[in-house]
Write a protein that holds these residues in place. Structure first.
Motif, PDB file in Angstrom:
ATOM      1  N   ASN A 129      -7.399  -1.834 -11.563  1.00  0.00           N
ATOM      2  CA  ASN A 129      -7.890  -2.035 -10.195  1.00  0.00           C
ATOM      3  C   ASN A 129      -7.086  -1.223  -9.189  1.00  0.00           C
ATOM      4  O   ASN A 129      -7.651  -0.609  -8.283  1.00  0.00           O
ATOM      5  CB  ASN A 129      -7.848  -3.519  -9.810  1.00  0.00           C
ATOM      6  CG  ASN A 129      -8.970  -4.312 -10.421  1.00  0.00           C
ATOM      7  OD1 ASN A 129     -10.020  -3.775 -10.726  1.00  0.00           O
ATOM      8  ND2 ASN A 129      -8.740  -5.597 -10.599  1.00  0.00           N
ATOM      9  N   ASP A 130      -5.749  -1.222  -9.335  1.00  0.00           N
ATOM     10  CA  ASP A 130      -4.908  -0.458  -8.415  1.00  0.00           C
ATOM     11  C   ASP A 130      -5.160   1.040  -8.530  1.00  0.00           C
ATOM     12  O   ASP A 130      -5.216   1.752  -7.521  1.00  0.00           O
ATOM     13  CB  ASP A 130      -3.423  -0.752  -8.648  1.00  0.00           C
ATOM     14  CG  ASP A 130      -2.963  -2.011  -7.938  1.00  0.00           C
ATOM     15  OD1 ASP A 130      -3.710  -2.521  -7.084  1.00  0.00           O
ATOM     16  OD2 ASP A 130      -1.848  -2.472  -8.231  1.00  0.00           O
ATOM     17  N   GLU A 138      -5.187  -5.532 -13.772  1.00  0.00           N
ATOM     18  CA  GLU A 138      -4.757  -5.360 -12.378  1.00  0.00           C
ATOM     19  C   GLU A 138      -4.365  -3.907 -12.119  1.00  0.00           C
ATOM     20  O   GLU A 138      -4.661  -3.359 -11.049  1.00  0.00           O
ATOM     21  CB  GLU A 138      -3.584  -6.286 -12.073  1.00  0.00           C
ATOM     22  CG  GLU A 138      -3.970  -7.748 -12.039  1.00  0.00           C
ATOM     23  CD  GLU A 138      -2.760  -8.684 -11.959  1.00  0.00           C
ATOM     24  OE1 GLU A 138      -1.611  -8.198 -11.931  1.00  0.00           O
ATOM     25  OE2 GLU A 138      -2.987  -9.907 -11.947  1.00  0.00           O
ATOM     26  N   LEU A 139      -3.715  -3.280 -13.081  1.00  0.00           N
ATOM     27  CA  LEU A 139      -3.326  -1.877 -12.957  1.00  0.00           C
ATOM     28  C   LEU A 139      -4.566  -0.989 -12.824  1.00  0.00           C
ATOM     29  O   LEU A 139      -4.602  -0.083 -11.987  1.00  0.00           O
ATOM     30  CB  LEU A 139      -2.488  -1.454 -14.168  1.00  0.00           C
ATOM     31  CG  LEU A 139      -2.091   0.018 -14.262  1.00  0.00           C
ATOM     32  CD1 LEU A 139      -1.275   0.457 -13.056  1.00  0.00           C
ATOM     33  CD2 LEU A 139      -1.308   0.258 -15.551  1.00  0.00           C
ATOM     34  N   LEU A 165      -8.238   1.697  -6.713  1.00  0.00           N
ATOM     35  CA  LEU A 165      -8.004   1.542  -5.281  1.00  0.00           C
ATOM     36  C   LEU A 165      -7.412   2.816  -4.675  1.00  0.00           C
ATOM     37  O   LEU A 165      -7.793   3.233  -3.584  1.00  0.00           O
ATOM     38  CB  LEU A 165      -7.068   0.353  -5.031  1.00  0.00           C
ATOM     39  CG  LEU A 165      -6.657   0.095  -3.593  1.00  0.00           C
ATOM     40  CD1 LEU A 165      -7.847  -0.422  -2.784  1.00  0.00           C
ATOM     41  CD2 LEU A 165      -5.517  -0.901  -3.531  1.00  0.00           C
ATOM     42  N   TYR A 166      -6.485   3.450  -5.392  1.00  0.00           N
ATOM     43  CA  TYR A 166      -5.833   4.663  -4.896  1.00  0.00           C
ATOM     44  C   TYR A 166      -6.529   5.937  -5.366  1.00  0.00           C
ATOM     45  O   TYR A 166      -5.990   7.033  -5.216  1.00  0.00           O
ATOM     46  CB  TYR A 166      -4.353   4.666  -5.294  1.00  0.00           C
ATOM     47  CG  TYR A 166      -3.588   3.566  -4.622  1.00  0.00           C
ATOM     48  CD1 TYR A 166      -3.388   3.578  -3.249  1.00  0.00           C
ATOM     49  CD2 TYR A 166      -3.097   2.490  -5.343  1.00  0.00           C
ATOM     50  CE1 TYR A 166      -2.708   2.560  -2.613  1.00  0.00           C
ATOM     51  CE2 TYR A 166      -2.411   1.459  -4.716  1.00  0.00           C
ATOM     52  CZ  TYR A 166      -2.229   1.505  -3.349  1.00  0.00           C
ATOM     53  OH  TYR A 166      -1.556   0.486  -2.730  1.00  0.00           O
ATOM     54  N   LYS A 180       5.301  -2.853  -9.763  1.00  0.00           N
ATOM     55  CA  LYS A 180       4.602  -4.144  -9.794  1.00  0.00           C
ATOM     56  C   LYS A 180       4.293  -4.599 -11.224  1.00  0.00           C
ATOM     57  O   LYS A 180       3.968  -5.755 -11.438  1.00  0.00           O
ATOM     58  CB  LYS A 180       3.276  -4.038  -9.026  1.00  0.00           C
ATOM     59  CG  LYS A 180       3.436  -3.897  -7.550  1.00  0.00           C
ATOM     60  CD  LYS A 180       2.153  -3.588  -6.801  1.00  0.00           C
ATOM     61  CE  LYS A 180       0.914  -4.282  -7.227  1.00  0.00           C
ATOM     62  NZ  LYS A 180      -0.251  -3.913  -6.388  1.00  0.00           N
ATOM     63  N   TYR A 181       4.367  -3.686 -12.170  1.00  0.00           N
ATOM     64  CA  TYR A 181       3.921  -3.972 -13.527  1.00  0.00           C
ATOM     65  C   TYR A 181       5.072  -3.831 -14.508  1.00  0.00           C
ATOM     66  O   TYR A 181       5.312  -2.768 -15.077  1.00  0.00           O
ATOM     67  CB  TYR A 181       2.760  -3.040 -13.896  1.00  0.00           C
ATOM     68  CG  TYR A 181       1.593  -3.204 -12.963  1.00  0.00           C
ATOM     69  CD1 TYR A 181       0.765  -4.316 -13.071  1.00  0.00           C
ATOM     70  CD2 TYR A 181       1.352  -2.293 -11.948  1.00  0.00           C
ATOM     71  CE1 TYR A 181      -0.287  -4.495 -12.201  1.00  0.00           C
ATOM     72  CE2 TYR A 181       0.290  -2.460 -11.077  1.00  0.00           C
ATOM     73  CZ  TYR A 181      -0.519  -3.563 -11.208  1.00  0.00           C
ATOM     74  OH  TYR A 181      -1.566  -3.750 -10.344  1.00  0.00           O
ATOM     75  N   LEU A 227       3.902   2.487  -7.882  1.00  0.00           N
ATOM     76  CA  LEU A 227       2.879   1.528  -8.273  1.00  0.00           C
ATOM     77  C   LEU A 227       3.332   0.691  -9.470  1.00  0.00           C
ATOM     78  O   LEU A 227       3.117  -0.521  -9.513  1.00  0.00           O
ATOM     79  CB  LEU A 227       1.587   2.278  -8.608  1.00  0.00           C
ATOM     80  CG  LEU A 227       0.350   1.468  -8.924  1.00  0.00           C
ATOM     81  CD1 LEU A 227      -0.060   0.629  -7.727  1.00  0.00           C
ATOM     82  CD2 LEU A 227      -0.784   2.386  -9.334  1.00  0.00           C
ATOM     83  N   GLU A 242       0.830  -1.197   0.000  1.00  0.00           N
ATOM     84  CA  GLU A 242       0.000   0.000   0.000  1.00  0.00           C
ATOM     85  C   GLU A 242       0.867   1.250   0.000  1.00  0.00           C
ATOM     86  O   GLU A 242       1.877   1.320   0.677  1.00  0.00           O
ATOM     87  CB  GLU A 242      -0.929   0.000   1.209  1.00  0.00           C
ATOM     88  CG  GLU A 242      -1.977  -1.080   1.120  1.00  0.00           C
ATOM     89  CD  GLU A 242      -2.929  -1.051   2.290  1.00  0.00           C
ATOM     90  OE1 GLU A 242      -3.000  -0.025   2.987  1.00  0.00           O
ATOM     91  OE2 GLU A 242      -3.597  -2.065   2.506  1.00  0.00           O
TER      92      GLU A 242
END
Length: 194
Positions: free
Chosen positions: A174-175, A171-172, A178-179, A143-144, A140, A82
């Protein structure tokens, strides 16, 4: 010197990062646990130079609170995926009241090594940085591996095609949600950050 690691993801001394730490930190004895009750018992039974805590799980947050309650001047490295502060009252409060440094997963083993060995001589690298959208995006995207951030155009784009890239793209998204990072979908490989 002793080092205590509380991380739900690293359940074994055989993981790559723990093995590298064991090899690199010859002066340290490393204790590793994934159970909060075991972490408390270990903490009470021995004096640890530094404690590493993944504070982003409920158990990790509980253990961090336990450490603060027992010794607010314990040297602590907080870790997690996070992109948030480990202190709810903010970085300035944390710096004034605690001996903490923050690292973001996936952990760069060199950064972890430097943070452990130079703890007293360095400041927290992430102080007041989680309010900076560019810093958040760069962190971030660690991770990608198939995506890159263009800070001039404020775009995130895929460097390749394929099913793995598509999976990471989803997935990106979604992240970013999320932020609460606002974006516009340009095409199936490109996003514009707003």
């Amino acid at each position: 010197m002793k080092l205590l690691i509380f991380d739900k993801e690293n359940s074994s001394h055989d993981t790559d990062s723990i093995s590298l730490l064991n090899q690199s930190l010859k002066d340290f004895t490393i204790s590793l646990t994934t159970d909060v009750d075991d972490a408390k018992i270990l903490y009470e039974s021995s004096k640890f130079e530094i404690i590493i805590i993944d504070f982003t799980t409920k158990e990790g947050e509980h253990f961090l609170e336990y450490i603060v309650k027992n010794n607010s001047k314990q040297k602590v490295i907080t870790i997690g995926f996070e992109l948030t502060n480990s202190e709810k009252l903010g970085c300035d409060y944390c710096e004034a009241n605690y001996l903490r440094r923050r690292l973001v997963k996936p952990i760069n083993i060199i950064d972890l090594y430097k943070t452990i060995t130079n703890f007293d001589n360095i400041k927290c690298e992430y102080k007041n940085k989680f309010n900076d959208l560019e810093v958040i995006l760069k962190q971030l995207l660690y991770k990608y591996q198939y995506f890159k951030f263009d800070k001039i155009e404020w775009r995130i784009y895929a460097r390749e095609n394929g099913s793995i890239v598509l999976k990471q793209y989803l997935e990106l998204l979604n992240d970013l949600n999320l932020y609460n990072i606002k974006y516009e979908v340009i095409d199936d490989k490109t996003l514009k950050i707003l």
